[in-house]
Design a protein around this motif. Structure first.
Motif, PDB file in Angstrom:
ATOM      1  N   ASP A   1       1.018  -1.267   0.063  1.00 43.23           N
ATOM      2  CA  ASP A   1       0.032  -0.093  -0.050  1.00 43.23           C
ATOM      3  C   ASP A   1       0.889   1.023  -0.047  1.00 43.23           C
ATOM      4  O   ASP A   1       0.678   2.273   0.519  1.00 43.23           O
ATOM      5  N   SER A   2       1.972   1.207  -0.857  1.00 40.71           N
ATOM      6  CA  SER A   2       2.829   2.417  -0.798  1.00 40.71           C
ATOM      7  C   SER A   2       2.701   3.254  -1.965  1.00 40.71           C
ATOM      8  O   SER A   2       1.772   3.091  -2.875  1.00 40.71           O
ATOM      9  N   SER A   3       3.214   4.538  -2.021  1.00 41.76           N
ATOM     10  CA  SER A   3       3.008   5.116  -2.903  1.00 41.76           C
ATOM     11  C   SER A   3       4.427   5.855  -3.742  1.00 41.76           C
ATOM     12  O   SER A   3       5.387   5.905  -3.063  1.00 41.76           O
ATOM     13  N   LEU A   4       4.554   5.717  -4.949  1.00 45.87           N
ATOM     14  CA  LEU A   4       5.674   6.121  -5.790  1.00 45.87           C
ATOM     15  C   LEU A   4       5.561   7.380  -6.281  1.00 45.87           C
ATOM     16  O   LEU A   4       4.496   7.972  -6.536  1.00 45.87           O
ATOM     17  N   PRO A   5       6.739   8.226  -6.548  1.00 50.00           N
ATOM     18  CA  PRO A   5       6.632   9.365  -6.943  1.00 50.00           C
ATOM     19  C   PRO A   5       6.074   9.596  -8.364  1.00 50.00           C
ATOM     20  O   PRO A   5       6.344   8.554  -9.148  1.00 50.00           O
ATOM     21  N   PHE A   6       5.113  10.562  -8.713  1.00 47.89           N
ATOM     22  CA  PHE A   6       4.744  10.704  -9.848  1.00 47.89           C
ATOM     23  C   PHE A   6       3.910   9.482 -10.623  1.00 47.89           C
ATOM     24  O   PHE A   6       4.097   9.219 -11.895  1.00 47.89           O
ATOM     25  N   ASP A   7       3.363   8.955  -9.904  1.00 48.22           N
ATOM     26  CA  ASP A   7       2.463   7.582 -10.398  1.00 48.22           C
ATOM     27  C   ASP A   7       1.453   8.080 -11.403  1.00 48.22           C
ATOM     28  O   ASP A   7       0.866   7.147 -12.195  1.00 48.22           O
ATOM     29  N   ASN A   8       1.158   9.322 -11.482  1.00 40.79           N
ATOM     30  CA  ASN A   8       0.349   9.512 -12.620  1.00 40.79           C
ATOM     31  C   ASN A   8       1.096  10.034 -13.899  1.00 40.79           C
ATOM     32  O   ASN A   8       0.502  10.034 -15.102  1.00 40.79           O
ATOM     33  N   LEU A   9       2.492  10.186 -13.817  1.00 42.48           N
ATOM     34  CA  LEU A   9       3.226  10.354 -15.185  1.00 42.48           C
ATOM     35  C   LEU A   9       3.967   8.986 -15.280  1.00 42.48           C
ATOM     36  O   LEU A   9       4.310   9.114 -16.691  1.00 42.48           O
ATOM     37  N   ILE A  10       4.562   8.218 -14.345  1.00 49.94           N
ATOM     38  CA  ILE A  10       5.418   7.183 -14.661  1.00 49.94           C
ATOM     39  C   ILE A  10       4.722   5.940 -14.734  1.00 49.94           C
ATOM     40  O   ILE A  10       3.976   5.684 -13.727  1.00 49.94           O
ATOM     41  N   GLU A  11       4.921   5.241 -15.779  1.00 50.02           N
ATOM     42  CA  GLU A  11       4.333   3.820 -15.967  1.00 50.02           C
ATOM     43  C   GLU A  11       5.465   2.975 -15.000  1.00 50.02           C
ATOM     44  O   GLU A  11       6.163   2.220 -15.715  1.00 50.02           O
ATOM     45  N   TRP A  12       5.158   3.070 -13.668  1.00 52.99           N
ATOM     46  CA  TRP A  12       5.941   2.147 -12.647  1.00 52.99           C
ATOM     47  C   TRP A  12       5.985   0.600 -13.219  1.00 52.99           C
ATOM     48  O   TRP A  12       7.130   0.113 -13.027  1.00 52.99           O
ATOM     49  N   LYS A  13       4.959   0.072 -13.430  1.00 56.04           N
ATOM     50  CA  LYS A  13       5.158  -1.312 -13.817  1.00 56.04           C
ATOM     51  C   LYS A  13       5.813  -1.861 -14.863  1.00 56.04           C
ATOM     52  O   LYS A  13       5.933  -3.070 -15.159  1.00 56.04           O
ATOM     53  N   LYS A  14       6.200  -0.935 -15.723  1.00 54.04           N
ATOM     54  CA  LYS A  14       7.093  -1.154 -16.769  1.00 54.04           C
ATOM     55  C   LYS A  14       8.458  -0.799 -16.449  1.00 54.04           C
ATOM     56  O   LYS A  14       9.392  -1.109 -17.272  1.00 54.04           O
ATOM     57  N   LYS A  15       8.711  -0.227 -15.261  1.00 55.46           N
ATOM     58  CA  LYS A  15      10.250  -0.052 -14.852  1.00 55.46           C
ATOM     59  C   LYS A  15      10.462  -1.022 -13.760  1.00 55.46           C
ATOM     60  O   LYS A  15      11.830  -1.081 -13.411  1.00 55.46           O
ATOM     61  N   VAL A  16       9.587  -1.524 -13.038  1.00 57.56           N
ATOM     62  CA  VAL A  16      10.079  -2.377 -11.832  1.00 57.56           C
ATOM     63  C   VAL A  16       9.340  -3.761 -11.973  1.00 57.56           C
ATOM     64  O   VAL A  16       7.991  -3.881 -12.535  1.00 57.56           O
ATOM     65  N   VAL A  17       9.544  -4.754 -11.230  1.00 54.03           N
ATOM     66  CA  VAL A  17       9.010  -6.011 -11.265  1.00 54.03           C
ATOM     67  C   VAL A  17       7.724  -5.660  -9.946  1.00 54.03           C
ATOM     68  O   VAL A  17       8.350  -5.398  -8.970  1.00 54.03           O
ATOM     69  N   TRP A  18       6.587  -5.550 -10.360  1.00 52.69           N
ATOM     70  CA  TRP A  18       5.645  -5.104  -9.266  1.00 52.69           C
ATOM     71  C   TRP A  18       5.033  -6.395  -8.813  1.00 52.69           C
ATOM     72  O   TRP A  18       4.330  -6.970  -9.490  1.00 52.69           O
ATOM     73  N   VAL A  19       5.164  -6.439  -7.444  1.00 54.30           N
ATOM     74  CA  VAL A  19       4.658  -7.566  -6.575  1.00 54.30           C
ATOM     75  C   VAL A  19       3.473  -7.016  -5.611  1.00 54.30           C
ATOM     76  O   VAL A  19       4.221  -6.468  -4.781  1.00 54.30           O
ATOM     77  N   GLU A  20       2.470  -7.406  -5.634  1.00 55.51           N
ATOM     78  CA  GLU A  20       1.467  -6.990  -4.451  1.00 55.51           C
ATOM     79  C   GLU A  20       1.856  -7.809  -3.225  1.00 55.51           C
ATOM     80  O   GLU A  20       2.383  -8.985  -3.457  1.00 55.51           O
ATOM     81  N   HIS A  21       1.762  -7.399  -2.111  1.00 57.22           N
ATOM     82  CA  HIS A  21       1.829  -7.903  -0.737  1.00 57.22           C
ATOM     83  C   HIS A  21       1.420  -9.168  -0.784  1.00 57.22           C
ATOM     84  O   HIS A  21       1.842 -10.160  -0.283  1.00 57.22           O
ATOM     85  N   LYS A  22       0.111  -9.307  -1.247  1.00 56.21           N
ATOM     86  CA  LYS A  22      -0.677 -10.549  -1.049  1.00 56.21           C
ATOM     87  C   LYS A  22      -0.169 -11.606  -1.914  1.00 56.21           C
ATOM     88  O   LYS A  22      -0.444 -12.802  -2.048  1.00 56.21           O
ATOM     89  N   GLU A  23       0.749 -11.289  -3.026  1.00 58.18           N
ATOM     90  CA  GLU A  23       1.046 -12.126  -3.895  1.00 58.18           C
ATOM     91  C   GLU A  23       2.551 -12.186  -3.831  1.00 58.18           C
ATOM     92  O   GLU A  23       3.353 -12.744  -4.836  1.00 58.18           O
ATOM     93  N   ARG A  24       3.041 -11.980  -2.699  1.00 56.66           N
ATOM     94  CA  ARG A  24       4.734 -11.972  -2.464  1.00 56.66           C
ATOM     95  C   ARG A  24       5.165 -13.678  -2.487  1.00 56.66           C
ATOM     96  O   ARG A  24       6.401 -13.701  -2.923  1.00 56.66           O
ATOM     97  N   ASP A  25       4.408 -14.546  -2.355  1.00 57.66           N
ATOM     98  CA  ASP A  25       4.970 -16.015  -2.409  1.00 57.66           C
ATOM     99  C   ASP A  25       5.221 -16.188  -3.969  1.00 57.66           C
ATOM    100  O   ASP A  25       5.535 -17.344  -4.274  1.00 57.66           O
ATOM    101  N   GLN A  26       4.416 -15.363  -4.761  1.00 64.36           N
ATOM    102  CA  GLN A  26       4.817 -15.585  -6.177  1.00 64.36           C
ATOM    103  C   GLN A  26       5.763 -14.874  -7.033  1.00 64.36           C
ATOM    104  O   GLN A  26       5.782 -14.645  -8.148  1.00 64.36           O
ATOM    105  N   VAL A  27       6.786 -14.374  -6.008  1.00 58.94           N
ATOM    106  CA  VAL A  27       7.651 -13.364  -6.308  1.00 58.94           C
ATOM    107  C   VAL A  27       8.783 -13.756  -7.539  1.00 58.94           C
ATOM    108  O   VAL A  27       9.089 -12.957  -8.373  1.00 58.94           O
ATOM    109  N   ALA A  28       9.131 -14.931  -7.126  1.00 59.07           N
ATOM    110  CA  ALA A  28      10.077 -15.412  -8.369  1.00 59.07           C
ATOM    111  C   ALA A  28       9.336 -15.709  -9.616  1.00 59.07           C
ATOM    112  O   ALA A  28       9.996 -15.552 -10.780  1.00 59.07           O
ATOM    113  N   LYS A  29       8.092 -16.229  -9.596  1.00 60.92           N
ATOM    114  CA  LYS A  29       7.160 -16.434 -10.825  1.00 60.92           C
ATOM    115  C   LYS A  29       7.224 -15.156 -11.668  1.00 60.92           C
ATOM    116  O   LYS A  29       7.437 -14.819 -12.735  1.00 60.92           O
ATOM    117  N   LYS A  30       6.858 -13.942 -10.750  1.00 55.60           N
ATOM    118  CA  LYS A  30       6.699 -12.384 -11.026  1.00 55.60           C
ATOM    119  C   LYS A  30       7.915 -11.977 -11.771  1.00 55.60           C
ATOM    120  O   LYS A  30       7.962 -11.642 -13.053  1.00 55.60           O
TER     121      LYS A  30
END
Length: 351
Positions: free
Chosen positions: A281-310
């Protein structure tokens, strides 16, 4: 854009709570612009200040809101914001620290903060990056990213504190619970936090990655924050080990610390690496301008057990050229929007 800040609010004894952009400009007499550029990456030519409130396009509250809380001067801050409102002036403030403090809502007040929970942000709250020195220049005397070749089995890096002990996890949760109680009974101004052991969370994510056949791991696990180092942190060998770990990895695990943000995230971007961002439930800078999910491997907390798959899915979707381009793009993004100068230039252009 002309900026104004009330100089009378400045308290040198609480310089750590000075609004970040003002630190390069409120200096001892004789401090040169060359020194300002060398120390902060900011020039006096980058921002324009005015001595007159009426002339300002934007007003900066000199000290973090935490300062006014700690020194029992909340009325001084609120009165100033109200006065600016009568002049149709927006005011920008800083909510400092791992937890932050409660700030009254004003429709002319913009709040920047490192921590906090995005789902609880008001429409005038925005994420602030953790401002760091350029690690490539500081530790490697270069401006160029150490380009990593594409690997079908990527190397995942992490150097830091993690603890898989359930006993330690219980202690962390209890300590958070007690801090929250203090807030509830008005003994503390710090905002309440999620009941979560962050060192256990990091350990569980690392363990999942270590057990995966899809990735290689490059982990240095510390028992204490910064391996317990409290002085000369920048020059200590553990700091160099930290950045060498980033240099020698493709992706880097970035999980929140005591506060709901990760300094490692920005250190990773600065090194031209790809964060594995565990979203709590974090906030990253300029999330209205930056497509963060294309810059980072985005893993929701509830999906952390799938981190290697992600990580595997993200990595498999990249070509050799894409992988190099992303390293360079992340470094460029850090330079242009996540440094002190770059962030505030971007922010002010959006106002």
């Amino acid at each position: 854009m002309k900026l104004y800040f009330p100089k009378s609010h400045y308290n040198k004894d609480h310089r750590g709570l000075l609004f970040p952009l003002l630190k390069p400009f409120i200096k001892a007499e004789g401090f040169t612009d060359a020194q300002r550029i060398a120390s902060y990456g900011v020039s006096e030519k980058d921002f324009e200040f005015t001595e007159l409130l009426e002339e300002a396009d934007l007003v900066v509250l000199t000290m973090a809101w935490n300062y006014y809380v700690q020194t029992n001067q909340i009325k001084k801050a609120t009165d100033f914001v109200e006065h600016c409102k009568t002049l149709n002036k927006k005011v920008i403030t800083f909510n400092a620290g791992d937890f932050g403090v409660k700030i009254p809502y004003f429709n002319n007040l913009i709040i920047l903060r490192l921590s906090g929970y995005k789902s609880k942000f008001t429409e005038n709250e925005y994420a602030l990056p953790a401002f760091i020195s350029d690690p490539l220049k500081k530790y490697y005397q270069t401006d160029s990213v150490f380009e990593r070749p594409y690997l079908s089995k990527p190397v995942i890096g992490f150097c830091g504190q993690a603890n898989a002990s359930h006993f330690n996890a219980a202690k962390e949760v209890i300590n958070t619970f007690l801090r929250n109680i203090k807030n509830l009974i008005m003994r503390s101004k710090e905002e309440p936090q999620q009941l979560l052991s962050t060192s256990f969370l990091r350990a569980s994510v690392l363990k999942t990655l270590q057990e995966s056949y899809d990735v290689e791991t490059n982990f240095i696990i510390r028992k204490k924050y910064r391996a317990g180092v409290t002085t000369n942190k920048d020059s200590h060998k553990t700091t160099l080990e930290f950045y060498d770990n980033l240099r020698d990895s493709d992706y880097v695990v970035c999980v929140r610390g005591a506060g709901n943000f990760s300094v490692r995230f920005y250190e990773t971007m600065a090194m031209g690496r790809i964060p594995i961002f565990i979203n709590t439930d974090s906030s990253l800078p300029f999330d209205n301008l930056i497509e963060w999910k294309k810059k980072v491997v985005w893993v929701e907390h509830k999906e952390r057990d799938q981190v290697a798959k992600k990580v595997k899915e993200f990595n498999d979707a990249l070509s050799k050229e894409d992988f190099i381009d992303l390293q360079l793009a992340n470094r460029k993004l850090w330079e242009e929007r996540l440094t002190l100068s770059g962030f505030f230039k971007t922010l002010f252009n959006d106002q």
